[in-house]
Design a protein around this motif. Structure first.
Motif, PDB file in Angstrom:
ATOM      1  N   HIS A  74      -3.761   1.956   3.375  1.00 41.11           N
ATOM      2  CA  HIS A  74      -2.478   2.133   3.953  1.00 41.11           C
ATOM      3  C   HIS A  74      -2.271   2.276   5.190  1.00 41.11           C
ATOM      4  N   GLY A  75      -1.612   1.742   6.016  1.00 40.49           N
ATOM      5  CA  GLY A  75      -1.478   1.521   7.412  1.00 40.49           C
ATOM      6  C   GLY A  75      -2.157   0.492   7.902  1.00 40.49           C
ATOM      7  N   HIS A  76      -3.058  -0.344   7.222  1.00 39.80           N
ATOM      8  CA  HIS A  76      -3.552  -1.461   7.725  1.00 39.80           C
ATOM      9  C   HIS A  76      -3.069  -2.744   7.401  1.00 39.80           C
ATOM     10  N   PHE A  77      -2.461  -2.834   6.068  1.00 37.53           N
ATOM     11  CA  PHE A  77      -1.917  -4.005   5.570  1.00 37.53           C
ATOM     12  C   PHE A  77      -0.416  -3.782   5.118  1.00 37.53           C
ATOM     13  N   ASP A  78       0.496  -4.903   5.592  1.00 34.30           N
ATOM     14  CA  ASP A  78       1.767  -4.932   5.272  1.00 34.30           C
ATOM     15  C   ASP A  78       1.964  -5.027   3.690  1.00 34.30           C
ATOM     16  N   GLU A  79       0.883  -6.144   3.276  1.00 33.20           N
ATOM     17  CA  GLU A  79       1.163  -6.333   1.749  1.00 33.20           C
ATOM     18  C   GLU A  79      -0.109  -7.203   1.680  1.00 33.20           C
TER      19      GLU A  79
ATOM     20  N   GLU B 270     -14.009 -18.954 -19.034  1.00 34.01           N
ATOM     21  CA  GLU B 270     -14.246 -17.487 -19.185  1.00 34.01           C
ATOM     22  C   GLU B 270     -14.254 -16.844 -17.742  1.00 34.01           C
ATOM     23  N   GLN B 271     -13.692 -17.646 -16.783  1.00 32.05           N
ATOM     24  CA  GLN B 271     -13.802 -16.855 -15.399  1.00 32.05           C
ATOM     25  C   GLN B 271     -12.420 -16.707 -14.935  1.00 32.05           C
ATOM     26  N   LEU B 272     -11.895 -16.228 -13.734  1.00 30.94           N
ATOM     27  CA  LEU B 272     -10.930 -16.069 -13.274  1.00 30.94           C
ATOM     28  C   LEU B 272     -10.690 -16.183 -11.490  1.00 30.94           C
ATOM     29  N   GLU B 273     -10.228 -17.113 -11.247  1.00 30.97           N
ATOM     30  CA  GLU B 273     -10.388 -17.218  -9.701  1.00 30.97           C
ATOM     31  C   GLU B 273      -9.131 -16.361  -9.049  1.00 30.97           C
ATOM     32  N   ILE B 274      -9.192 -15.731  -8.133  1.00 25.80           N
ATOM     33  CA  ILE B 274      -8.134 -15.031  -7.545  1.00 25.80           C
ATOM     34  C   ILE B 274      -8.152 -15.149  -6.125  1.00 25.80           C
ATOM     35  N   ILE B 275      -6.899 -15.793  -5.783  1.00 25.34           N
ATOM     36  CA  ILE B 275      -6.496 -15.967  -4.135  1.00 25.34           C
ATOM     37  C   ILE B 275      -5.911 -14.712  -3.544  1.00 25.34           C
ATOM     38  N   PHE B 276      -6.228 -14.121  -2.642  1.00 29.69           N
ATOM     39  CA  PHE B 276      -5.648 -13.090  -1.795  1.00 29.69           C
ATOM     40  C   PHE B 276      -5.135 -13.570  -0.568  1.00 29.69           C
ATOM     41  N   GLU B 277      -3.988 -13.347  -0.130  1.00 31.64           N
ATOM     42  CA  GLU B 277      -3.260 -13.602   1.212  1.00 31.64           C
ATOM     43  C   GLU B 277      -3.135 -12.104   1.577  1.00 31.64           C
ATOM     44  N   ILE B 278      -3.842 -11.893   2.895  1.00 33.61           N
ATOM     45  CA  ILE B 278      -3.854 -10.401   3.266  1.00 33.61           C
ATOM     46  C   ILE B 278      -2.793 -10.631   4.456  1.00 33.61           C
ATOM     47  N   ASP B 279      -1.806  -9.710   4.479  1.00 35.57           N
ATOM     48  CA  ASP B 279      -0.835  -9.624   5.584  1.00 35.57           C
ATOM     49  C   ASP B 279      -1.238  -8.266   6.223  1.00 35.57           C
ATOM     50  N   ARG B 280      -1.968  -8.395   7.561  1.00 32.68           N
ATOM     51  CA  ARG B 280      -2.518  -7.166   8.251  1.00 32.68           C
ATOM     52  C   ARG B 280      -1.199  -6.499   8.886  1.00 32.68           C
ATOM     53  N   LYS B 281      -1.038  -5.354   8.975  1.00 30.19           N
ATOM     54  CA  LYS B 281       0.171  -4.682   9.561  1.00 30.19           C
ATOM     55  C   LYS B 281      -0.113  -4.752  11.239  1.00 30.19           C
ATOM     56  N   ALA B 282       0.922  -5.037  11.984  1.00 30.96           N
ATOM     57  CA  ALA B 282       0.899  -5.210  13.430  1.00 30.96           C
ATOM     58  C   ALA B 282       0.488  -4.021  13.883  1.00 30.96           C
TER      59      ALA B 282
ATOM     60  N   GLU C 289     -11.928  -4.615   3.059  1.00 26.92           N
ATOM     61  CA  GLU C 289     -12.679  -4.202   4.291  1.00 26.92           C
ATOM     62  C   GLU C 289     -12.860  -5.131   5.449  1.00 26.92           C
ATOM     63  N   GLN C 290     -13.067  -6.241   5.087  1.00 23.16           N
ATOM     64  CA  GLN C 290     -13.575  -7.495   5.993  1.00 23.16           C
ATOM     65  C   GLN C 290     -12.310  -8.010   6.619  1.00 23.16           C
ATOM     66  N   HIS C 291     -11.102  -7.602   6.159  1.00 24.35           N
ATOM     67  CA  HIS C 291      -9.884  -8.256   6.735  1.00 24.35           C
ATOM     68  C   HIS C 291      -9.190  -6.917   7.414  1.00 24.35           C
ATOM     69  N   CYS C 292      -9.818  -5.688   7.532  1.00 22.80           N
ATOM     70  CA  CYS C 292      -9.020  -4.654   8.128  1.00 22.80           C
ATOM     71  C   CYS C 292      -8.816  -4.823   9.694  1.00 22.80           C
TER      72      CYS C 292
ATOM     73  N   THR D 281       1.085  -1.247   0.149  1.00 22.20           N
ATOM     74  CA  THR D 281       0.040   0.100  -0.105  1.00 22.20           C
ATOM     75  C   THR D 281       0.854   1.298   0.002  1.00 22.20           C
ATOM     76  N   ILE D 282       0.759   2.229  -0.779  1.00 26.12           N
ATOM     77  CA  ILE D 282       1.083   3.550  -0.851  1.00 26.12           C
ATOM     78  C   ILE D 282       0.283   4.607  -0.738  1.00 26.12           C
ATOM     79  N   GLY D 283      -1.004   4.296  -0.389  1.00 30.65           N
ATOM     80  CA  GLY D 283      -1.976   5.426  -0.338  1.00 30.65           C
ATOM     81  C   GLY D 283      -3.304   4.768  -0.098  1.00 30.65           C
ATOM     82  N   GLY D 284      -4.212   5.665   0.028  1.00 28.03           N
ATOM     83  CA  GLY D 284      -5.700   5.224  -0.011  1.00 28.03           C
ATOM     84  C   GLY D 284      -5.959   4.618   1.543  1.00 28.03           C
ATOM     85  N   GLN D 285      -7.188   4.246   1.441  1.00 27.59           N
ATOM     86  CA  GLN D 285      -7.921   3.660   3.004  1.00 27.59           C
ATOM     87  C   GLN D 285      -7.318   2.479   3.441  1.00 27.59           C
TER      88      GLN D 285
END
Length: 260
Positions: free
Chosen positions: A191-196, A206-218, A257-260, A185-189
């Motif tokens: 920024h400061g919530h996630f490390d990466e 015809e579809q795209l499956e997306i897996i997100f791994e969310i690393d919350r900032k300590a 937002e569900q993982h903030c 994150t370099i800006g936006g809502q």
């Protein structure tokens, strides 16, 4: 003299040459690669057993050594192959051309970060070393992949690293690796919530499956210990099609937002 030339050609001196010429060096996963294979005769006539045309990519895997050290090993994987399995003779200085069409796998990793994909052409010659030609292919995101990348950037993320990493289980992937795109994150809502946020794409027709791994900032002492124990990471999944593109920003924003 003719015998001497044959001996030299058998070790690669004055032997036939091969070159795969692509119509376009840029393609998206699932696209076709088209072009022509050019063979030029050397100093003597030679019999060609076959021509192999491979689409190859690289990936890394962590390997434990005998000393219990863990080292990173770079491996190669063949994504697709075109074989011209017909013997022919190429005369001295003769030119031959063979058109080809090769489907680029939907699982082909994008050309970003350390991930590379190339076309490798091998000429199988009797009593001689194989002559090889290597041409890099720039693999760009397809429409759905690009839409996800653009949406994350609009939400304040920046793609800063990507790599193809080996996996132990093949249950959810067809290949022995997955490509991880890492966003900071370099800006936006957020920024400061996630490390990466790491993203893995799986093209499903015809579809795209997306897996997100969310690393919350300590945050605070509890957050520090969660981060130290890798408990601050969570995963989420999203399946989209072209019909979802008008609402994609809202979908990804709600998911994060569900993982903030």
């Amino acid at each position: 003299m003719s015998f001497f030339k044959k001996v030299l050609s058998s070790v690669g001196i004055g032997a036939a040459k091969i070159d795969a010429v692509l119509d376009h060096h840029q393609a998206a996963p699932g696209d076709e690669l088209t072009g022509v294979i050019k063979v030029v005769g050397g100093s003597v006539a030679q019999e060609i057993n076959k021509i192999d045309l491979d689409v190859v990519c690289n990936y890394t895997v962590e390997v434990e050594t005998e000393n219990d050290d863990v080292v990173t090993e770079v491996r190669e994987y063949t994504l697709a192959r075109f074989v011209l399995d017909e013997k022919f003779t190429i005369e001295s200085e003769q030119h031959k051309e063979f058109p080809f069409v090769l489907a680029l796998s939907e699982d082909t990793p994008l050309t970003v970060g350390h991930s590379k994909t190339w076309l490798e052409t091998n000429l199988d010659i009797d009593m001689a070393l194989d002559k090889s030609d290597k041409d890099y292919v720039h693999v760009v995101p397809n429409t759905l992949q690009q839409a996800v990348i653009d949406t994350l950037e609009s939400l304040g993320f920046k793609l800063y690293e990507a790599d193809c990493e080996g996996i132990d289980s093949m249950s959810f992937a067809k290949l022995p690796f997955v490509q991880e795109l890492e966003f900071k994150t370099i800006g936006g809502q957020f920024h400061g919530h996630f490390d990466e946020v790491e993203v893995v794409f799986f093209n499903r027709g015809e579809q795209l499956e997306i897996i997100f791994e969310i690393d919350r900032k300590a945050r605070g002492l509890v957050g520090f210990f969660k981060e130290a124990m890798d408990l601050d990471e969570s995963k989420a999944r999203l399946l989209i099609s072209s019909d979802d593109l008008p609402h994609l920003a809202d979908m990804i924003n709600h998911l994060l937002e569900q993982h903030c």
